[in-house]
Design a protein around this motif. Structure first.
Motif, PDB file in Angstrom:
ATOM      1  N   LEU A   1       0.825  -1.212   0.000  1.00  0.00           N
ATOM      2  CA  LEU A   1       0.000   0.000   0.000  1.00  0.00           C
ATOM      3  C   LEU A   1       0.856   1.257   0.000  1.00  0.00           C
ATOM      4  N   ASP A   2       1.942   1.253   0.753  1.00  0.00           N
ATOM      5  CA  ASP A   2       2.855   2.397   0.752  1.00  0.00           C
ATOM      6  C   ASP A   2       3.432   2.625  -0.644  1.00  0.00           C
ATOM      7  N   GLU A   3       3.817   1.539  -1.311  1.00  0.00           N
ATOM      8  CA  GLU A   3       4.354   1.650  -2.673  1.00  0.00           C
ATOM      9  C   GLU A   3       3.285   2.173  -3.627  1.00  0.00           C
ATOM     10  N   MET A   4       2.054   1.702  -3.464  1.00  0.00           N
ATOM     11  CA  MET A   4       0.967   2.181  -4.315  1.00  0.00           C
ATOM     12  C   MET A   4       0.715   3.667  -4.087  1.00  0.00           C
ATOM     13  N   ALA A   5       0.750   4.099  -2.833  1.00  0.00           N
ATOM     14  CA  ALA A   5       0.537   5.510  -2.527  1.00  0.00           C
ATOM     15  C   ALA A   5       1.633   6.360  -3.166  1.00  0.00           C
ATOM     16  N   LYS A   6       2.861   5.867  -3.108  1.00  0.00           N
ATOM     17  CA  LYS A   6       3.980   6.584  -3.732  1.00  0.00           C
ATOM     18  C   LYS A   6       3.764   6.685  -5.244  1.00  0.00           C
ATOM     19  N   ARG A   7       3.369   5.577  -5.867  1.00  0.00           N
ATOM     20  CA  ARG A   7       3.132   5.577  -7.306  1.00  0.00           C
ATOM     21  C   ARG A   7       1.962   6.475  -7.673  1.00  0.00           C
ATOM     22  N   ALA A   8       0.956   6.547  -6.801  1.00  0.00           N
ATOM     23  CA  ALA A   8      -0.185   7.429  -7.061  1.00  0.00           C
ATOM     24  C   ALA A   8       0.266   8.884  -7.063  1.00  0.00           C
ATOM     25  N   ARG A   9       1.147   9.235  -6.130  1.00  0.00           N
ATOM     26  CA  ARG A   9       1.659  10.603  -6.084  1.00  0.00           C
ATOM     27  C   ARG A   9       2.470  10.934  -7.339  1.00  0.00           C
ATOM     28  N   GLU A  10       3.122   9.918  -7.908  1.00  0.00           N
ATOM     29  CA  GLU A  10       3.929  10.106  -9.107  1.00  0.00           C
ATOM     30  C   GLU A  10       3.099   9.975 -10.388  1.00  0.00           C
ATOM     31  N   GLY A  11       1.825   9.614 -10.247  1.00  0.00           N
ATOM     32  CA  GLY A  11       0.953   9.459 -11.416  1.00  0.00           C
ATOM     33  C   GLY A  11       1.204   8.195 -12.201  1.00  0.00           C
ATOM     34  N   ALA A  12       1.692   7.153 -11.540  1.00  0.00           N
ATOM     35  CA  ALA A  12       2.055   5.919 -12.238  1.00  0.00           C
ATOM     36  C   ALA A  12       1.334   4.710 -11.653  1.00  0.00           C
ATOM     37  N   LEU A  13       0.064   4.857 -11.316  1.00  0.00           N
ATOM     38  CA  LEU A  13      -0.660   3.755 -10.687  1.00  0.00           C
ATOM     39  C   LEU A  13      -0.975   2.591 -11.626  1.00  0.00           C
ATOM     40  N   ALA A  14      -1.085   2.845 -12.892  1.00  0.00           N
ATOM     41  CA  ALA A  14      -1.478   1.786 -13.821  1.00  0.00           C
ATOM     42  C   ALA A  14      -0.294   1.097 -14.471  1.00  0.00           C
ATOM     43  N   SER A  15       0.894   1.368 -13.970  1.00  0.00           N
ATOM     44  CA  SER A  15       2.048   0.697 -14.591  1.00  0.00           C
ATOM     45  C   SER A  15       2.614  -0.342 -13.665  1.00  0.00           C
TER      46      SER A  15
END
Length: 135
Positions: A121-135
């Protein structure tokens, strides 16, 4: 599955839409946006097998992300606390350290899996902040 079906499942099971659950929903939304782009391209490139395969694959990823959101809500309900709202991985690990007097090798498989889930979840939150959730 559409949003109404998702809401029905959540309501019928008494699940809450926490920050962690919303992360999975954001991922589903990102896949849906990608699918819409591909479908628009498909209008001009009808019959492209590769494009159709990607459309189907993206829809499956969207569907899986919605089910991951539901699964996350189920986990939070079962364990009795929400991953982000109730303190995150640090507070969970503080409890584990206290419980096992610093010997984390004694954590149960479920406790270890819970912490790994926090890390995800922490990694997903980080990716969400970077705009890369679907990769």
């Amino acid at each position: 599955m559409d949003y109404r079906e998702y809401q029905t499942i959540m309501r019928e099971n008494g699940y809450k839409e926490s920050k962690a659950v919303r992360l999975f929903l954001k991922r589903a939304t990102a896949f849906n946006k990608r699918k819409q782009i591909l479908m628009k391209q498909e209008e001009t490139d009808c019959g492209n097998k590769i494009l159709n395969q990607y459309i189907n694959q993206t829809e499956e990823q969207r569907w899986k992300a919605v089910w991951d959101a539901i699964d996350c809500a189920e986990i939070e309900k079962r364990q009795g606390f929400m991953f982000f709202e109730d303190g995150g991985g640090d507070k969970f690990m503080d409890v584990m350290i206290a419980q096992y007097k610093g010997d984390l090798s004694r954590m149960t498989a479920v406790e270890k899996a819970t912490y790994k889930y926090y890390e995800l979840l922490d990694e997903m939150a980080k990716r969400a902040r970077e705009g890369a959730l679907a990769s």
